[in-house]
Design a protein around this motif. Structure first.
Motif, PDB file in Angstrom:
ATOM      1  N   LEU A   4      11.046  -2.306  -3.155  1.00 40.63           N
ATOM      2  CA  LEU A   4      10.248  -1.993  -1.267  1.00 40.63           C
ATOM      3  C   LEU A   4       9.004  -2.210  -1.672  1.00 40.63           C
ATOM      4  O   LEU A   4       7.905  -2.093  -1.011  1.00 40.63           O
ATOM      5  N   ARG A   5       8.285  -2.221  -2.781  1.00 36.14           N
ATOM      6  CA  ARG A   5       7.115  -2.749  -2.897  1.00 36.14           C
ATOM      7  C   ARG A   5       6.943  -4.313  -2.740  1.00 36.14           C
ATOM      8  O   ARG A   5       5.970  -4.903  -3.014  1.00 36.14           O
ATOM      9  N   LEU A   6       8.023  -4.779  -2.515  1.00 39.62           N
ATOM     10  CA  LEU A   6       7.314  -6.390  -3.053  1.00 39.62           C
ATOM     11  C   LEU A   6       7.281  -7.408  -1.274  1.00 39.62           C
ATOM     12  O   LEU A   6       8.190  -6.653  -0.342  1.00 39.62           O
ATOM     13  N   THR A   7       6.551  -7.666  -0.729  1.00 37.42           N
ATOM     14  CA  THR A   7       6.702  -8.520   0.260  1.00 37.42           C
ATOM     15  C   THR A   7       7.854  -9.316   0.767  1.00 37.42           C
ATOM     16  O   THR A   7       8.345  -8.738   1.808  1.00 37.42           O
ATOM     17  N   SER A   8       8.457  -9.613  -0.212  1.00 37.55           N
ATOM     18  CA  SER A   8       9.961 -10.419   0.037  1.00 37.55           C
ATOM     19  C   SER A   8      10.868  -9.495   0.721  1.00 37.55           C
ATOM     20  O   SER A   8      11.895  -9.790   0.954  1.00 37.55           O
ATOM     21  N   SER A   9      11.035  -7.688   0.160  1.00 35.33           N
ATOM     22  CA  SER A   9      11.740  -7.070   1.307  1.00 35.33           C
ATOM     23  C   SER A   9      11.748  -6.950   2.067  1.00 35.33           C
ATOM     24  O   SER A   9      12.278  -5.881   2.730  1.00 35.33           O
ATOM     25  N   TYR A  10      10.590  -7.890   2.305  1.00 34.80           N
ATOM     26  CA  TYR A  10      10.876  -7.412   4.894  1.00 34.80           C
ATOM     27  C   TYR A  10      11.218  -7.910   5.150  1.00 34.80           C
ATOM     28  O   TYR A  10      10.701  -9.244   5.456  1.00 34.80           O
ATOM     29  N   ALA A  11      11.718  -7.938   6.642  1.00 36.82           N
ATOM     30  CA  ALA A  11      11.991  -9.120   6.522  1.00 36.82           C
ATOM     31  C   ALA A  11      11.777  -9.524   8.616  1.00 36.82           C
ATOM     32  O   ALA A  11      11.106 -10.243   9.083  1.00 36.82           O
ATOM     33  N   ALA A  43      12.148   9.286   1.572  1.00 30.97           N
ATOM     34  CA  ALA A  43      11.762   8.723   0.430  1.00 30.97           C
ATOM     35  C   ALA A  43       9.871   8.283   0.564  1.00 30.97           C
ATOM     36  O   ALA A  43       9.965   7.306   1.902  1.00 30.97           O
ATOM     37  N   THR A  44       9.131   8.132  -0.021  1.00 32.66           N
ATOM     38  CA  THR A  44       7.074   7.792   0.438  1.00 32.66           C
ATOM     39  C   THR A  44       6.779   7.274  -0.911  1.00 32.66           C
ATOM     40  O   THR A  44       7.072   7.190  -2.033  1.00 32.66           O
ATOM     41  N   TRP A  45       5.683   5.379  -0.629  1.00 33.56           N
ATOM     42  CA  TRP A  45       5.650   5.503  -1.953  1.00 33.56           C
ATOM     43  C   TRP A  45       4.093   4.804  -1.751  1.00 33.56           C
ATOM     44  O   TRP A  45       4.052   4.771  -0.426  1.00 33.56           O
ATOM     45  N   TYR A  46       3.243   5.241  -2.929  1.00 30.72           N
ATOM     46  CA  TYR A  46       2.215   4.886  -2.500  1.00 30.72           C
ATOM     47  C   TYR A  46       1.690   3.746  -3.927  1.00 30.72           C
ATOM     48  O   TYR A  46       1.335   4.219  -4.829  1.00 30.72           O
ATOM     49  N   VAL A  47       0.409   2.882  -3.542  1.00 29.66           N
ATOM     50  CA  VAL A  47       0.264   2.299  -5.087  1.00 29.66           C
ATOM     51  C   VAL A  47      -0.861   3.093  -5.428  1.00 29.66           C
ATOM     52  O   VAL A  47      -1.305   4.097  -4.586  1.00 29.66           O
ATOM     53  N   ASP A  48      -1.216   2.746  -6.236  1.00 27.19           N
ATOM     54  CA  ASP A  48      -1.784   4.226  -7.739  1.00 27.19           C
ATOM     55  C   ASP A  48      -3.612   4.185  -6.344  1.00 27.19           C
ATOM     56  O   ASP A  48      -3.972   5.537  -6.747  1.00 27.19           O
ATOM     57  N   SER A  49      -3.857   3.375  -6.052  1.00 26.79           N
ATOM     58  CA  SER A  49      -5.071   2.878  -5.901  1.00 26.79           C
ATOM     59  C   SER A  49      -5.559   3.716  -4.905  1.00 26.79           C
ATOM     60  O   SER A  49      -6.646   4.247  -4.134  1.00 26.79           O
ATOM     61  N   VAL A  50      -4.631   3.764  -3.836  1.00 23.45           N
ATOM     62  CA  VAL A  50      -4.366   4.906  -2.673  1.00 23.45           C
ATOM     63  C   VAL A  50      -4.136   6.264  -2.732  1.00 23.45           C
ATOM     64  O   VAL A  50      -3.960   7.398  -1.650  1.00 23.45           O
ATOM     65  N   LYS A  51      -3.541   6.698  -3.496  1.00 21.57           N
ATOM     66  CA  LYS A  51      -3.007   8.090  -4.396  1.00 21.57           C
ATOM     67  C   LYS A  51      -3.656   9.348  -3.594  1.00 21.57           C
ATOM     68  O   LYS A  51      -4.860   9.144  -4.183  1.00 21.57           O
ATOM     69  N   GLY A  52      -3.081   9.993  -3.149  1.00 23.08           N
ATOM     70  CA  GLY A  52      -4.357  11.460  -2.543  1.00 23.08           C
ATOM     71  C   GLY A  52      -5.619  11.006  -2.015  1.00 23.08           C
ATOM     72  O   GLY A  52      -5.910  12.016  -1.041  1.00 23.08           O
ATOM     73  N   ARG A  53      -5.225   9.685  -1.436  1.00 24.40           N
ATOM     74  CA  ARG A  53      -5.872   9.464   0.144  1.00 24.40           C
ATOM     75  C   ARG A  53      -5.588   8.960   1.310  1.00 24.40           C
ATOM     76  O   ARG A  53      -6.184   9.005   2.273  1.00 24.40           O
ATOM     77  N   PHE A  54      -4.789   8.580   1.124  1.00 19.77           N
ATOM     78  CA  PHE A  54      -3.270   7.813   1.934  1.00 19.77           C
ATOM     79  C   PHE A  54      -2.342   9.105   2.080  1.00 19.77           C
ATOM     80  O   PHE A  54      -1.711   8.695   1.278  1.00 19.77           O
ATOM     81  N   THR A  55      -1.952   9.046   3.178  1.00 16.62           N
ATOM     82  CA  THR A  55      -0.975   9.650   3.983  1.00 16.62           C
ATOM     83  C   THR A  55       0.120   8.911   4.561  1.00 16.62           C
ATOM     84  O   THR A  55      -0.042   8.644   5.960  1.00 16.62           O
ATOM     85  N   ILE A  56       1.248   8.687   4.466  1.00 20.62           N
ATOM     86  CA  ILE A  56       2.462   7.233   5.674  1.00 20.62           C
ATOM     87  C   ILE A  56       3.115   8.842   5.808  1.00 20.62           C
ATOM     88  O   ILE A  56       3.444   9.680   5.248  1.00 20.62           O
ATOM     89  N   VAL A 112       0.428  -1.028   0.048  1.00 22.31           N
ATOM     90  CA  VAL A 112      -0.025  -0.021   0.394  1.00 22.31           C
ATOM     91  C   VAL A 112       1.209   1.179  -0.484  1.00 22.31           C
ATOM     92  O   VAL A 112       0.991   1.966  -0.907  1.00 22.31           O
ATOM     93  N   SER A 113       1.869   1.703   1.109  1.00 19.74           N
ATOM     94  CA  SER A 113       2.787   2.798   1.142  1.00 19.74           C
ATOM     95  C   SER A 113       3.981   1.701   2.025  1.00 19.74           C
ATOM     96  O   SER A 113       4.033   0.975   2.739  1.00 19.74           O
ATOM     97  N   TYR A 114       4.951   2.330   1.655  1.00 18.15           N
ATOM     98  CA  TYR A 114       6.293   2.793   2.067  1.00 18.15           C
ATOM     99  C   TYR A 114       7.222   4.202   2.448  1.00 18.15           C
ATOM    100  O   TYR A 114       6.884   4.845   1.796  1.00 18.15           O
ATOM    101  N   ILE A 115       8.140   4.239   3.729  1.00 12.61           N
ATOM    102  CA  ILE A 115       8.162   4.850   4.437  1.00 12.61           C
ATOM    103  C   ILE A 115       9.990   4.746   4.146  1.00 12.61           C
ATOM    104  O   ILE A 115      10.200   3.706   5.651  1.00 12.61           O
ATOM    105  N   ASP A 116      11.275   5.301   3.737  1.00 10.01           N
ATOM    106  CA  ASP A 116      12.171   4.913   3.570  1.00 10.01           C
ATOM    107  C   ASP A 116      12.724   6.071   4.833  1.00 10.01           C
ATOM    108  O   ASP A 116      13.329   6.712   4.341  1.00 10.01           O
ATOM    109  N   ASN A 117      12.368   5.591   5.859  1.00  9.85           N
ATOM    110  CA  ASN A 117      13.529   6.274   7.661  1.00  9.85           C
ATOM    111  C   ASN A 117      14.920   6.438   6.842  1.00  9.85           C
ATOM    112  O   ASN A 117      15.481   7.750   7.253  1.00  9.85           O
ATOM    113  N   ARG A 118      15.608   5.609   6.069  1.00 12.95           N
ATOM    114  CA  ARG A 118      16.846   6.301   5.606  1.00 12.95           C
ATOM    115  C   ARG A 118      17.042   7.687   4.523  1.00 12.95           C
ATOM    116  O   ARG A 118      18.367   8.693   5.051  1.00 12.95           O
ATOM    117  N   ASP A 119      16.318   8.022   3.949  1.00 12.66           N
ATOM    118  CA  ASP A 119      16.289   8.910   3.028  1.00 12.66           C
ATOM    119  C   ASP A 119      14.730   9.799   3.329  1.00 12.66           C
ATOM    120  O   ASP A 119      14.905  10.750   2.466  1.00 12.66           O
TER     121      ASP A 119
END
Length: 125
Positions: free
Chosen positions: A106-113, A57-70, A48-55
């Protein structure tokens, strides 16, 4: 041990708002990406979304852009997902996760430990 705890889910009418919280512990918060994923019945878990606390950066899936804020609060080791203008199709169990993968994955579940237990979001029509 690294722990994540998602909270804030609930039942809301279409058009309403909810704020999810992901409280983390036992890792250096600013070294990790925290992502939100959701899984509806019978469907695959999707990013759905992620925030990279290293820099920041944020990302949102298209279906929630403009409606969700991380957002991220390093003092509280907490990441928030403000969800507005909710739709019935947003109904799902929402999970937060933490990882240190490269940006392109980072959009992939496999990227998260590390994963927290989910919180149910139900949007009625």
């Amino acid at each position: 041990d690294v722990q994540l705890q998602a909270s804030g889910g609930g039942l809301v009418q279409a058009g309403g708002s909810l704020r999810l919280s992901c409280t983390t512990s036992a890792f250096t918060f600013n070294d990790y990406v925290v992502g939100w994923f959701r899984q509806a019945p019978g469907k695959e878990r999707e990013g759905v979304s992620y925030i990279d606390n290293r820099d920041g950066a944020t990302w949102y899936v298209d279906s929630v852009k403009g409606r969700f804020t991380i957002s991220s609060d390093s003092a509280e080791n907490t990441v928030y997902l403000q969800m507005s203008t909710l739709k019935p199709e947003d109904t799902a169990v929402y999970y937060c996760a933490a990882g240190q993968a490269i940006t392109s994955t980072l959009r992939l579940t496999s990227s998260y430990a590390y994963w927290g237990r989910g919180t149910q979001v139900t949007v009625s029509s």
